[in-house]
Every structure is written in C-alpha cells, then in structure tokens.
Design a protein around this motif. Structure first.
Motif, PDB file in Angstrom:
ATOM      1  N   ILE A   1      15.971 -17.223  33.968  1.00 29.26           N
ATOM      2  CA  ILE A   1      15.917 -17.225  32.507  1.00 29.26           C
ATOM      3  C   ILE A   1      15.565 -15.821  32.029  1.00 29.26           C
ATOM      4  O   ILE A   1      14.547 -15.263  32.441  1.00 29.26           O
ATOM      5  CB  ILE A   1      14.894 -18.237  31.980  1.00 29.26           C
ATOM      6  CG1 ILE A   1      15.244 -19.649  32.444  1.00 29.26           C
ATOM      7  CG2 ILE A   1      14.829 -18.180  30.462  1.00 29.26           C
ATOM      8  CD1 ILE A   1      14.246 -20.696  32.051  1.00 29.26           C
ATOM      9  N   LYS A   2      16.423 -15.253  31.191  1.00 31.41           N
ATOM     10  CA  LYS A   2      16.182 -13.925  30.631  1.00 31.41           C
ATOM     11  C   LYS A   2      16.060 -14.039  29.119  1.00 31.41           C
ATOM     12  O   LYS A   2      16.787 -14.792  28.485  1.00 31.41           O
ATOM     13  CB  LYS A   2      17.319 -12.980  30.995  1.00 31.41           C
ATOM     14  CG  LYS A   2      17.385 -12.696  32.474  1.00 31.41           C
ATOM     15  CD  LYS A   2      18.452 -11.703  32.792  1.00 31.41           C
ATOM     16  CE  LYS A   2      18.469 -11.462  34.293  1.00 31.41           C
ATOM     17  NZ  LYS A   2      19.588 -10.648  34.706  1.00 31.41           N
ATOM     18  N   GLN A   3      15.127 -13.284  28.574  1.00 27.96           N
ATOM     19  CA  GLN A   3      14.915 -13.271  27.130  1.00 27.96           C
ATOM     20  C   GLN A   3      15.492 -11.987  26.549  1.00 27.96           C
ATOM     21  O   GLN A   3      15.381 -10.930  27.158  1.00 27.96           O
ATOM     22  CB  GLN A   3      13.419 -13.312  26.811  1.00 27.96           C
ATOM     23  CG  GLN A   3      12.709 -14.520  27.325  1.00 27.96           C
ATOM     24  CD  GLN A   3      11.236 -14.469  26.983  1.00 27.96           C
ATOM     25  OE1 GLN A   3      10.852 -13.944  25.945  1.00 27.96           O
ATOM     26  NE2 GLN A   3      10.412 -15.015  27.851  1.00 27.96           N
TER      27      GLN A   3
ATOM     28  N   ASP B   1      18.773 -16.602  27.810  1.00 24.97           N
ATOM     29  CA  ASP B   1      19.966 -16.712  28.640  1.00 24.97           C
ATOM     30  C   ASP B   1      19.559 -17.387  29.939  1.00 24.97           C
ATOM     31  O   ASP B   1      18.744 -16.851  30.694  1.00 24.97           O
ATOM     32  CB  ASP B   1      20.564 -15.337  28.929  1.00 24.97           C
ATOM     33  CG  ASP B   1      21.100 -14.668  27.671  1.00 24.97           C
ATOM     34  OD1 ASP B   1      21.604 -15.397  26.799  1.00 24.97           O
ATOM     35  OD2 ASP B   1      20.998 -13.430  27.567  1.00 24.97           O
ATOM     36  N   VAL B   2      20.130 -18.552  30.210  1.00 27.73           N
ATOM     37  CA  VAL B   2      19.794 -19.316  31.404  1.00 27.73           C
ATOM     38  C   VAL B   2      20.959 -19.218  32.381  1.00 27.73           C
ATOM     39  O   VAL B   2      22.070 -19.647  32.069  1.00 27.73           O
ATOM     40  CB  VAL B   2      19.505 -20.794  31.067  1.00 27.73           C
ATOM     41  CG1 VAL B   2      19.140 -21.574  32.310  1.00 27.73           C
ATOM     42  CG2 VAL B   2      18.396 -20.891  30.027  1.00 27.73           C
ATOM     43  N   ALA B   3      20.702 -18.638  33.546  1.00 26.95           N
ATOM     44  CA  ALA B   3      21.719 -18.528  34.594  1.00 26.95           C
ATOM     45  C   ALA B   3      21.331 -19.475  35.729  1.00 26.95           C
ATOM     46  O   ALA B   3      20.246 -19.370  36.300  1.00 26.95           O
ATOM     47  CB  ALA B   3      21.801 -17.098  35.102  1.00 26.95           C
ATOM     48  N   VAL B   4      22.224 -20.420  36.032  1.00 28.59           N
ATOM     49  CA  VAL B   4      21.963 -21.405  37.067  1.00 28.59           C
ATOM     50  C   VAL B   4      22.924 -21.157  38.220  1.00 28.59           C
ATOM     51  O   VAL B   4      24.139 -21.118  38.035  1.00 28.59           O
ATOM     52  CB  VAL B   4      22.160 -22.843  36.525  1.00 28.59           C
ATOM     53  CG1 VAL B   4      21.941 -23.863  37.618  1.00 28.59           C
ATOM     54  CG2 VAL B   4      21.237 -23.104  35.355  1.00 28.59           C
ATOM     55  N   ASP B   5      22.365 -20.965  39.415  1.00 31.66           N
ATOM     56  CA  ASP B   5      23.167 -20.855  40.625  1.00 31.66           C
ATOM     57  C   ASP B   5      22.861 -22.080  41.469  1.00 31.66           C
ATOM     58  O   ASP B   5      21.796 -22.183  42.071  1.00 31.66           O
ATOM     59  CB  ASP B   5      22.817 -19.570  41.379  1.00 31.66           C
ATOM     60  CG  ASP B   5      23.693 -19.372  42.604  1.00 31.66           C
ATOM     61  OD1 ASP B   5      24.716 -20.076  42.740  1.00 31.66           O
ATOM     62  OD2 ASP B   5      23.356 -18.506  43.424  1.00 31.66           O
TER      63      ASP B   5
ATOM     64  N   ILE C   1       7.635 -21.917  20.214  1.00 29.70           N
ATOM     65  CA  ILE C   1       7.037 -20.722  20.782  1.00 29.70           C
ATOM     66  C   ILE C   1       7.486 -20.589  22.236  1.00 29.70           C
ATOM     67  O   ILE C   1       7.363 -21.525  23.019  1.00 29.70           O
ATOM     68  CB  ILE C   1       5.503 -20.789  20.690  1.00 29.70           C
ATOM     69  CG1 ILE C   1       5.077 -20.850  19.237  1.00 29.70           C
ATOM     70  CG2 ILE C   1       4.870 -19.603  21.396  1.00 29.70           C
ATOM     71  CD1 ILE C   1       3.604 -21.099  19.037  1.00 29.70           C
ATOM     72  N   VAL C   2       8.022 -19.426  22.573  1.00 32.47           N
ATOM     73  CA  VAL C   2       8.467 -19.171  23.941  1.00 32.47           C
ATOM     74  C   VAL C   2       7.288 -18.602  24.712  1.00 32.47           C
ATOM     75  O   VAL C   2       6.829 -17.495  24.445  1.00 32.47           O
ATOM     76  CB  VAL C   2       9.660 -18.189  23.963  1.00 32.47           C
ATOM     77  CG1 VAL C   2      10.063 -17.884  25.393  1.00 32.47           C
ATOM     78  CG2 VAL C   2      10.827 -18.751  23.188  1.00 32.47           C
ATOM     79  N   ASN C   3       6.797 -19.411  25.653  1.00 33.46           N
ATOM     80  CA  ASN C   3       5.699 -18.967  26.504  1.00 33.46           C
ATOM     81  C   ASN C   3       6.023 -19.342  27.948  1.00 33.46           C
ATOM     82  O   ASN C   3       7.084 -19.890  28.244  1.00 33.46           O
ATOM     83  CB  ASN C   3       4.358 -19.556  26.042  1.00 33.46           C
ATOM     84  CG  ASN C   3       4.392 -21.069  25.972  1.00 33.46           C
ATOM     85  OD1 ASN C   3       5.284 -21.701  26.493  1.00 33.46           O
ATOM     86  ND2 ASN C   3       3.403 -21.642  25.316  1.00 33.46           N
TER      87      ASN C   3
END
Length: 130
Positions: free
Chosen positions: A36-38, A51-55, A7-9
């Motif tokens: 983090i974008k869903q 989608d996980v974007a790491v800077d 479950i994404v919470n």
C-alpha cells in the motif's frame, strides 16, 4: 472501498492488508503480498490516495501426501481418512486441489480419531509440513 473522511493511520493500513490477504487465502493463494502506497491528492490538500498493489503469486496446491513411520495401516487407508485434503491426480483434471488450512486441520483431527477408533489410543501426528 475506503470511505471519504477516514483517518489514514497504521491501523487502517494493517486492517486493509489483513482483509485482502484473508480474501486471497480463501481462494488458495497463501503467499499473497500486499503493498500500500500513499500519495497526496492533487485536488484536495487534506486528502491522500491509497494505491494498493496485490501480488497473489501462485496458488498453493497439494502435490503429494506422505506418511512416515506408519507400520500398521497402508498409506492408501490413511489417505482415505483425509477426505478434504486431496492430492493431485492425473484423472482429476477439473477438481480443486487447492490447499485450505481449516480443512487440513479438520482432516488431521479426523485421521487421529479414526486411528484411535481402530484401537490405537496413543496415535498422534508428530510433525507435518506445508
């Protein structure tokens, strides 16, 4: 890797962000940002894709160590007590100069204990900045 049927919470998202930041902190990247974008999974109506974007930004390095208000010890002597917190030198090309918070805290305690062993029982660090 996040497994299927989880479950994404908000807790999952914050835990994932904390794990990623901790990983990059250990590598010396203290200013890492995680976004983090869903989005909906087109193949399954009950699924989402994260989608996980790491800077990771720039690595935090130690340029200089400055002691202020010290009259009894030379700066060279005090710097010698900071064994794991090394500043950047021209001849140390391949050595790691990254800032590690836990080693820095250990070195501060080591510095205080060495000064107390030399007879300065009330030695303390009033402030420090990173």
């Amino acid at each position: 890797m996040i497994k299927n049927s989880k479950i994404v919470n908000e807790n999952l998202l914050s835990t994932t962000t904390a794990i990623i930041k901790k990983h990059f902190n250990e590598k010396g990247f203290l200013n890492t940002t995680v976004d983090i974008k869903q989005r909906k999974d087109p193949g399954d109506a009950n699924s989402v894709i994260l989608d996980v974007a790491v800077d990771k930004k720039q690595k935090v390095k130690i340029n200089d160590v400055v002691f202020e208000g010290n009259k009894d010890f030379s700066d060279k002597k005090l710097r010698k007590y900071l064994k794991k917190t090394r500043k950047r030198r021209w001849y140390n090309l391949f050595g790691s100069k990254k800032f590690l918070d836990d080693k820095y805290k250990d070195d501060k305690l080591n510095l205080i204990s060495k000064m107390q062993a030399k007879g300065y029982r009330d030695a303390e660090i009033l402030s420090d900045s990173v």
